[in-house]
Design a protein around this motif. Structure first.
Motif, PDB file in Angstrom:
ATOM      1  N   GLU A   1       0.839  -1.200   0.000  1.00  0.00           N
ATOM      2  CA  GLU A   1       0.000   0.000   0.000  1.00  0.00           C
ATOM      3  C   GLU A   1       0.874   1.250   0.000  1.00  0.00           C
ATOM      4  N   TYR A   2       0.429   2.256  -0.755  1.00  0.00           N
ATOM      5  CA  TYR A   2       1.124   3.535  -0.769  1.00  0.00           C
ATOM      6  C   TYR A   2       0.588   4.406   0.359  1.00  0.00           C
ATOM      7  N   TYR A   3       1.478   5.208   0.934  1.00  0.00           N
ATOM      8  CA  TYR A   3       1.106   6.105   2.018  1.00  0.00           C
ATOM      9  C   TYR A   3       1.483   7.530   1.658  1.00  0.00           C
ATOM     10  N   PHE A   4       0.752   8.463   2.242  1.00  0.00           N
ATOM     11  CA  PHE A   4       1.066   9.882   2.136  1.00  0.00           C
ATOM     12  C   PHE A   4       1.491  10.313   3.525  1.00  0.00           C
ATOM     13  N   MET A   5       2.681  10.884   3.630  1.00  0.00           N
ATOM     14  CA  MET A   5       3.179  11.317   4.935  1.00  0.00           C
ATOM     15  C   MET A   5       3.487  12.810   4.873  1.00  0.00           C
ATOM     16  N   PHE A   6       3.137  13.518   5.961  1.00  0.00           N
ATOM     17  CA  PHE A   6       3.491  14.928   6.011  1.00  0.00           C
ATOM     18  C   PHE A   6       3.758  15.351   7.451  1.00  0.00           C
ATOM     19  N   LYS A   7       4.502  16.459   7.557  1.00  0.00           N
ATOM     20  CA  LYS A   7       4.708  17.059   8.870  1.00  0.00           C
ATOM     21  C   LYS A   7       4.632  18.575   8.732  1.00  0.00           C
ATOM     22  N   PRO A   8       4.026  19.216   9.724  1.00  0.00           N
ATOM     23  CA  PRO A   8       3.918  20.677   9.712  1.00  0.00           C
ATOM     24  C   PRO A   8       5.291  21.328   9.832  1.00  0.00           C
ATOM     25  N   ILE A   9       5.476  22.426   9.096  1.00  0.00           N
ATOM     26  CA  ILE A   9       6.733  23.182   9.141  1.00  0.00           C
ATOM     27  C   ILE A   9       6.419  24.665   9.262  1.00  0.00           C
ATOM     28  N   ASN A  10       7.440  25.455   9.609  1.00  0.00           N
ATOM     29  CA  ASN A  10       7.272  26.901   9.691  1.00  0.00           C
ATOM     30  C   ASN A  10       7.836  27.577   8.437  1.00  0.00           C
ATOM     31  N   GLU A  11       7.924  28.892   8.453  1.00  0.00           N
ATOM     32  CA  GLU A  11       8.433  29.652   7.304  1.00  0.00           C
ATOM     33  C   GLU A  11       9.858  29.253   6.926  1.00  0.00           C
ATOM     34  N   LYS A  12      10.634  28.837   7.924  1.00  0.00           N
ATOM     35  CA  LYS A  12      12.028  28.438   7.682  1.00  0.00           C
ATOM     36  C   LYS A  12      12.150  26.953   7.358  1.00  0.00           C
ATOM     37  N   LYS A  13      11.014  26.304   7.132  1.00  0.00           N
ATOM     38  CA  LYS A  13      10.913  24.885   6.780  1.00  0.00           C
ATOM     39  C   LYS A  13      11.417  23.969   7.892  1.00  0.00           C
ATOM     40  N   LYS A  14      11.266  24.418   9.121  1.00  0.00           N
ATOM     41  CA  LYS A  14      11.607  23.616  10.301  1.00  0.00           C
ATOM     42  C   LYS A  14      10.324  23.062  10.907  1.00  0.00           C
ATOM     43  N   SER A  15      10.412  21.885  11.468  1.00  0.00           N
ATOM     44  CA  SER A  15       9.251  21.230  12.058  1.00  0.00           C
ATOM     45  C   SER A  15       8.644  22.083  13.170  1.00  0.00           C
ATOM     46  N   THR A  16       7.323  22.130  13.207  1.00  0.00           N
ATOM     47  CA  THR A  16       6.622  22.863  14.258  1.00  0.00           C
ATOM     48  C   THR A  16       5.987  21.920  15.262  1.00  0.00           C
ATOM     49  N   ASN A  17       6.214  20.623  15.094  1.00  0.00           N
ATOM     50  CA  ASN A  17       5.531  19.622  15.912  1.00  0.00           C
ATOM     51  C   ASN A  17       6.542  18.636  16.504  1.00  0.00           C
ATOM     52  N   ASN A  18       7.674  19.156  17.011  1.00  0.00           N
ATOM     53  CA  ASN A  18       8.733  18.314  17.569  1.00  0.00           C
ATOM     54  C   ASN A  18       9.153  17.210  16.609  1.00  0.00           C
ATOM     55  N   ASN A  19       9.209  17.542  15.324  1.00  0.00           N
ATOM     56  CA  ASN A  19       9.617  16.641  14.256  1.00  0.00           C
ATOM     57  C   ASN A  19       8.641  15.484  14.051  1.00  0.00           C
ATOM     58  N   ALA A  20       7.452  15.541  14.647  1.00  0.00           N
ATOM     59  CA  ALA A  20       6.444  14.496  14.456  1.00  0.00           C
ATOM     60  C   ALA A  20       5.685  14.764  13.160  1.00  0.00           C
TER      61      ALA A  20
END
Length: 159
Positions: free
Chosen positions: A103-122
């Motif tokens: 099965e194919y999955y779609f994965m994403f994580k929230p980032i800020n303007e500087k493209k750094k994780s905003t969710n403790n890298n989760a």
């Protein structure tokens, strides 16, 4: 024996190449703006669901998602005036090679303007159940009362 080993190597290479081509094609199809039009659950009832540690499912209904595959980033906007937190959010996404289940999955994580994780890298992982030029369906399995609970999200392409 050498021919057998060469044949196996060619088959393995071809199958990996096909998977990569499928992922590239999926990203091309994904490119553009999509509307998250319907969120449903695998059982009956009224549920207070907060998606992506951000907003309720009701707030996500009608949200607009933009995917930019050449740099694996995108945005989604929650714009319903009745929601506490509105506006655009940024994310980084990927479609990894299928796992053992195929099965194919779609994965994403929230980032800020500087493209750094905003969710403790989760990040978040959803099964990519369907994708064509006009519609897309994700399914995210979470736990509710110790049992799997599937949240299905149906998108329609805007442009």
């Amino acid at each position: 024996m050498k021919k057998l080993i060469l044949l196996i190597a060619v088959v393995l290479f071809a199958s990996c190449n096909t998977t990569q081509q499928t992922i590239i094609a999926a990203k091309k199809t994904l490119k553009g703006e999509w509307s998250l039009d319907k969120i449903s659950y695998d059982r009956q009832g009224i549920f207070d669901v907060k998606l992506y540690n951000d907003a309720t499912a009701e707030c996500f209904t009608g949200s607009v998602w933009k995917f930019i595959p050449n740099n694996n980033t995108g945005t989604y906007a929650v714009n319903q005036s009745s929601c506490v937190s509105t506006g655009a959010r940024k994310f980084r996404f990927t479609i990894p090679k299928p796992e053992g289940d195929g099965e194919y999955y779609f994965m994403f994580k929230p980032i800020n303007e500087k493209k750094k994780s905003t969710n403790n890298n989760a990040g978040y992982r959803m099964a990519l159940q369907h994708l064509d030029d006009a519609t897309m369906t994700w399914a995210m399995t979470v736990s509710l009362e110790g049992k799997p609970f599937v949240i299905t999200m149906n998108f329609n392409k805007i442009q």
